[in-house]
Design a protein around this motif. Structure first.
Motif, mmCIF file in Angstrom:
data_model
loop_
_atom_site.group_PDB
_atom_site.id
_atom_site.type_symbol
_atom_site.label_atom_id
_atom_site.label_comp_id
_atom_site.label_asym_id
_atom_site.label_seq_id
_atom_site.Cartn_x
_atom_site.Cartn_y
_atom_site.Cartn_z
ATOM 1 N N ASP A 115 47.635 -9.187 33.770
ATOM 2 C CA ASP A 115 47.995 -8.260 32.702
ATOM 3 C C ASP A 115 49.367 -7.687 33.041
ATOM 4 O O ASP A 115 49.499 -6.827 33.927
ATOM 5 N N ALA A 116 50.391 -8.173 32.350
ATOM 6 C CA ALA A 116 51.756 -7.746 32.656
ATOM 7 C C ALA A 116 51.983 -6.278 32.350
ATOM 8 O O ALA A 116 52.761 -5.598 33.025
ATOM 9 N N GLY A 117 51.312 -5.764 31.330
ATOM 10 C CA GLY A 117 51.492 -4.365 30.974
ATOM 11 C C GLY A 117 50.926 -3.414 32.016
ATOM 12 O O GLY A 117 51.544 -2.403 32.355
ATOM 13 N N LYS A 118 49.740 -3.723 32.530
ATOM 14 C CA LYS A 118 49.102 -2.867 33.538
ATOM 15 C C LYS A 118 49.378 -3.331 34.964
ATOM 16 O O LYS A 118 48.978 -2.658 35.906
ATOM 17 N N ARG A 119 50.019 -4.504 35.082
ATOM 18 C CA ARG A 119 50.315 -5.078 36.395
ATOM 19 C C ARG A 119 49.050 -5.252 37.217
ATOM 20 O O ARG A 119 48.972 -4.857 38.390
ATOM 21 N N VAL A 120 48.072 -5.857 36.589
ATOM 22 C CA VAL A 120 46.778 -6.076 37.224
ATOM 23 C C VAL A 120 46.408 -7.545 37.100
ATOM 24 O O VAL A 120 46.498 -8.119 36.007
ATOM 25 N N ARG A 121 46.004 -8.155 38.199
ATOM 26 C CA ARG A 121 45.498 -9.520 38.165
ATOM 27 C C ARG A 121 43.980 -9.471 38.283
ATOM 28 O O ARG A 121 43.438 -8.941 39.249
ATOM 29 N N GLY A 122 43.321 -10.004 37.282
ATOM 30 C CA GLY A 122 41.866 -9.978 37.305
ATOM 31 C C GLY A 122 41.295 -10.248 35.933
ATOM 32 O O GLY A 122 41.718 -11.183 35.254
ATOM 33 N N ARG A 123 40.371 -9.406 35.523
ATOM 34 C CA ARG A 123 39.702 -9.578 34.237
ATOM 35 C C ARG A 123 39.886 -8.326 33.381
ATOM 36 O O ARG A 123 40.227 -7.256 33.876
ATOM 37 N N LYS A 124 39.614 -8.505 32.108
ATOM 38 C CA LYS A 124 39.719 -7.383 31.171
ATOM 39 C C LYS A 124 38.401 -7.241 30.438
ATOM 40 O O LYS A 124 37.841 -8.221 29.947
ATOM 41 N N ARG A 125 37.903 -6.018 30.387
ATOM 42 C CA ARG A 125 36.675 -5.759 29.635
ATOM 43 C C ARG A 125 37.029 -5.011 28.359
ATOM 44 O O ARG A 125 37.710 -3.983 28.389
ATOM 45 N N HIS A 126 36.563 -5.543 27.258
ATOM 46 C CA HIS A 126 36.765 -4.955 25.941
ATOM 47 C C HIS A 126 35.450 -4.271 25.568
ATOM 48 O O HIS A 126 34.396 -4.919 25.524
ATOM 49 N N VAL A 127 35.497 -2.977 25.296
ATOM 50 C CA VAL A 127 34.283 -2.184 25.106
ATOM 51 C C VAL A 127 34.323 -1.473 23.753
ATOM 52 O O VAL A 127 35.329 -0.857 23.404
ATOM 53 N N LEU A 128 33.218 -1.558 23.038
ATOM 54 C CA LEU A 128 33.037 -0.851 21.762
ATOM 55 C C LEU A 128 31.918 0.160 21.937
ATOM 56 O O LEU A 128 30.804 -0.208 22.340
ATOM 57 N N VAL A 129 32.204 1.431 21.664
ATOM 58 C CA VAL A 129 31.210 2.488 21.820
ATOM 59 C C VAL A 129 31.111 3.289 20.528
ATOM 60 O O VAL A 129 32.028 3.274 19.701
ATOM 61 N N ASP A 130 29.995 3.995 20.365
ATOM 62 C CA ASP A 130 29.881 4.882 19.214
ATOM 63 C C ASP A 130 30.557 6.211 19.547
ATOM 64 O O ASP A 130 31.148 6.373 20.613
ATOM 65 N N THR A 131 30.462 7.174 18.644
ATOM 66 C CA THR A 131 31.170 8.439 18.844
ATOM 67 C C THR A 131 30.529 9.303 19.924
ATOM 68 O O THR A 131 31.104 10.326 20.308
ATOM 69 N N LEU A 132 29.361 8.905 20.421
ATOM 70 C CA LEU A 132 28.741 9.596 21.546
ATOM 71 C C LEU A 132 29.100 8.936 22.872
ATOM 72 O O LEU A 132 28.707 9.414 23.929
ATOM 73 N N GLY A 133 29.807 7.813 22.793
ATOM 74 C CA GLY A 133 30.149 7.082 24.006
ATOM 75 C C GLY A 133 29.108 6.063 24.420
ATOM 76 O O GLY A 133 29.205 5.490 25.507
ATOM 77 N N LEU A 134 28.106 5.813 23.574
ATOM 78 C CA LEU A 134 27.062 4.846 23.881
ATOM 79 C C LEU A 134 27.554 3.440 23.542
ATOM 80 O O LEU A 134 28.141 3.218 22.488
ATOM 81 N N VAL A 135 27.293 2.501 24.430
ATOM 82 C CA VAL A 135 27.848 1.155 24.302
ATOM 83 C C VAL A 135 27.224 0.410 23.127
ATOM 84 O O VAL A 135 25.998 0.345 22.984
ATOM 85 N N LEU A 136 28.102 -0.171 22.295
ATOM 86 C CA LEU A 136 27.683 -1.026 21.189
ATOM 87 C C LEU A 136 27.918 -2.497 21.504
ATOM 88 O O LEU A 136 27.185 -3.365 21.030
ATOM 89 N N GLY A 137 28.953 -2.784 22.270
ATOM 90 C CA GLY A 137 29.250 -4.165 22.603
ATOM 91 C C GLY A 137 30.277 -4.254 23.705
ATOM 92 O O GLY A 137 31.112 -3.355 23.868
ATOM 93 N N VAL A 138 30.210 -5.349 24.478
ATOM 94 C CA VAL A 138 31.136 -5.587 25.576
ATOM 95 C C VAL A 138 31.527 -7.060 25.573
ATOM 96 O O VAL A 138 30.677 -7.929 25.357
ATOM 97 N N ALA A 139 32.798 -7.333 25.807
ATOM 98 C CA ALA A 139 33.276 -8.704 25.974
ATOM 99 C C ALA A 139 34.197 -8.727 27.182
ATOM 100 O O ALA A 139 34.998 -7.803 27.377
ATOM 101 N N VAL A 140 34.084 -9.763 28.000
ATOM 102 C CA VAL A 140 34.898 -9.897 29.208
ATOM 103 C C VAL A 140 35.801 -11.104 29.058
ATOM 104 O O VAL A 140 35.363 -12.172 28.622
#
Length: 212
Positions: A115-140
């Motif tokens: 990730d050139a923007g964050k200068r991190v080599r690894g994986r990225k987790r994409h997270v969707l949560v509701d307005t309470l912060g409860l997880v609705l979906g995750v993609a890696v």
């Protein structure tokens, strides 16, 4: 797991019909779930499970089977709905928040990138949560995957799971003047409106943003 917690979880777990036959289980399902919870909470290897819990091979076999048949997802969905109801909300969310985070990893594989923007080599987790912060979906994905392609992967088919969902808040990285294809795609394919909550450029450092 307490008796009250088990009383909520136990009815949501699959049960083999007695007529199907087979040898009766040696270890109770509650002990197996406690063993799985121990591994997930402690981060230890399966083979390092303490002897007063279920054998690691038994617990892992159940964990893998319930992962494949969607049991964990169903349990999570039911519990999330109950938490929302307890807070006076509808079990099905109508709005959500989407964001991503790049994390370092020492393992190889096709999903490792930079990730050139964050200068991190690894994986990225994409997270969707509701307005309470409860997880609705995750993609890696690989850390080299941009936010917009990652968001498409996560939002594809989201209305089938959450029919009331119509609004998703994101940061400016998902929507900009050069590339607004994600907004058009979400509106056309999923009937979901994506709204960016921009950061205040005059404020230095971290600051909690409204709706995010």
């Amino acid at each position: 797991m307490t008796d009250a917690q088990w009383a909520v979880i136990e009815p949501l777990l699959p049960r083999t019909h007695p007529r199907l036959g087979g040898r009766p289980p040696v270890h109770s399902r509650r002990l197996v779930v406690d063993t799985i919870s121990y591994v997930l909470a402690s981060g230890c290897a399966w083979r390092l499970v303490p002897r007063d819990l279920a054998p690691w091979a038994t617990a892992y076999r159940v964990f893998a089977a319930w992962t494949a048949d969607g049991t964990w997802q169903r349990v999570h969905d039911v519990l999330r709905g109950r938490v929302r109801e307890r807070g006076g909300r509808c079990p099905q969310p109508s709005a959500a928040v989407l964001d991503s985070q790049s994390v370092k990893t020492c393992e190889g594989g096709e999903r490792v990138g930079y990730d050139a923007g964050k200068r991190v080599r690894g994986r990225k987790r994409h997270v969707l949560v509701d307005t309470l912060g409860l997880v609705l979906g995750v993609a890696v994905s690989s850390a080299s995957v941009q936010d917009r392609p990652g968001a498409r992967r996560l939002l594809a088919g989201i209305r089938a799971r959450f029919p009331r969902l119509g609004l998703v808040w994101v940061d400016g990285g998902y929507v900009n003047s050069k590339d607004a294809t994600l907004v058009d795609w979400a509106r056309r394919q999923e009937n979901v409106e994506i709204v960016a909550v921009p950061r205040n450029a005059d404020v230095a450092g971290f600051r909690v943003l409204p709706r995010r």
